[in-house]
Design an enzyme around this catalytic site. Sequence first.
Site, PDB file in Angstrom:
ATOM      1  N   CYS A 339       0.828  -1.201   0.000  1.00  0.00           N
ATOM      2  CA  CYS A 339       0.000   0.000   0.000  1.00  0.00           C
ATOM      3  C   CYS A 339       0.870   1.262   0.000  1.00  0.00           C
ATOM      4  O   CYS A 339       1.523   1.562  -0.986  1.00  0.00           O
ATOM      5  CB  CYS A 339      -0.968  -0.042   1.175  1.00  0.00           C
ATOM      6  SG  CYS A 339      -2.369   1.089   0.996  1.00  0.00           S
ATOM      7  N   HIS A 436      -4.178  -5.685   0.963  1.00  0.00           N
ATOM      8  CA  HIS A 436      -3.957  -6.026   2.371  1.00  0.00           C
ATOM      9  C   HIS A 436      -4.562  -7.400   2.651  1.00  0.00           C
ATOM     10  O   HIS A 436      -5.578  -7.777   2.075  1.00  0.00           O
ATOM     11  CB  HIS A 436      -4.627  -5.009   3.297  1.00  0.00           C
ATOM     12  CG  HIS A 436      -4.020  -3.647   3.251  1.00  0.00           C
ATOM     13  ND1 HIS A 436      -2.800  -3.351   3.815  1.00  0.00           N
ATOM     14  CD2 HIS A 436      -4.477  -2.485   2.717  1.00  0.00           C
ATOM     15  CE1 HIS A 436      -2.525  -2.056   3.628  1.00  0.00           C
ATOM     16  NE2 HIS A 436      -3.528  -1.521   2.968  1.00  0.00           N
TER      17      HIS A 436
END
Length: 492
Positions: A339, A436
């Site tokens: 991310c 994630h």
Amino acid sequence: MMGVPSARALMFQGTGSDVGKSTIVAGLCRLFAQRGLRVRPFKPQNMSNNAAVTDDGGEIGRAQALQARACGVPASVHMNPVLLKPESDRRCQVIVQGRVFGTWEAGGYQKQKPSLLPYVCESFTELKHDADLVLVEGAGSPAETNLRAGDIANMGFALAANVPVCLVADIDRGGVIASLVGTHRVLDDEDNARIVGYLINKFRGDPALFEGGLANIAKHTQWPCFGVLPWQPAAARLPSEDGVALERLQPATVSRSLKVAVPMLSRIANFDDLDPLAHEPNVQVMMIPPGRPLPRDADLVILPGTKATIADLRFLRAQGWDVDLQAHVRQGGHVLGLCGGYQMLGTQVDDPEGVEGSPGSEAGLSLLQVQTRLHKDKCLVKVTGTHVDSGEAVTAYEIHAGRTAGPDAARPVFALDNRCDGARSASGRIQGTYLHGVFEQDGFRHAFLRSLRPELTLSSQSFSHAVDEALDELALALSRHLNVDALLAAAR
């Protein structure tokens, strides 16, 4: 039209931060769900950069997502209606019922938070319509009386919603008698009247030695004790939420076959991504604090998520970690960006709208040929797909502000249902992804780790099973050491 909800509720507030409220609520959620009750977790206000994407399309704190799992129900935005995500020491992004509400300075939030109480009460009522019991978790401590005016996280909510309170005190850090008696002394009569008792958490040793302490607490507070809970090793096997939990990952003194180094960024986020790696018996996850170099013998460096990509790029350089990374790559090491860490690996991060503060740009680490442009519209989505290299299936979620593109994105890491995600360098040793939770997938985790060390022996136990096993173990301990029938009777 729905009728008046009849669910009972009990709130758990702490005598301080990190006393174990989240873990105890998760264990009680599992315990009462096992007894056949429809249980729901609720936290009026949470502060955490570890967030989960819910089935109803928003984001909540990871602790409430774990508690929902303990109940055996999908996570909902109503389980954590106000989520504060710190972007600096004095500024945070405010999430209300799963969506970005604004970005406020600390002083501004203290003035504005009473306006959020209607959203909190609305979400609480929504949960009660589908529950027999709602277990509510406070934030910090009600003893922080300087924050009592306009409070929505502790006694302010308990009073507005007419919910009784059980205090949780941590004996492991010392001063537990003073913390309980002191809380009683500083609360006003109306707030004290909400407290129906307390429990002691993280006890080590012979409980008989604490009988005098219990008598002393009763003398000064007249509160009943719901039990003394011994230290629970199972708690360390549950996903992390707060930054104080980072130290529980394997320290650098433990020798393991494959070494993973993770720099502790100043605004590190979603670091529970690392928990499945620490679950592996032959993988050493080393959290590297500021002021220390990245270890030269690491096989893999993971740049974790961050709530402030540009600020943490500058922080990373201030520690000299950019130099360490370059040396790691020259020596044949692997790098994975997750991310915000993925965004850092590119050549440039642009923030023309001031998503993270003042508008601006920052040169990236140039380990991947991609560029990122931050946008105010946040991507919140659950995804399924496959790992391009291994073909292993993944289920994950995205939670980020920004778009990343460039030549290396033509070599994606994952193929999703209708698009691709991530980027890889030509050598394949540098990778970045927005996903994630991918390491929770046993097949992908094993394939990824064996791409680094083919001979590596990996755990035969599913990570998901290990989490559920820890929840069951915690529920059993609570049933043995706490008067759970009295807790249930105290719910109103």
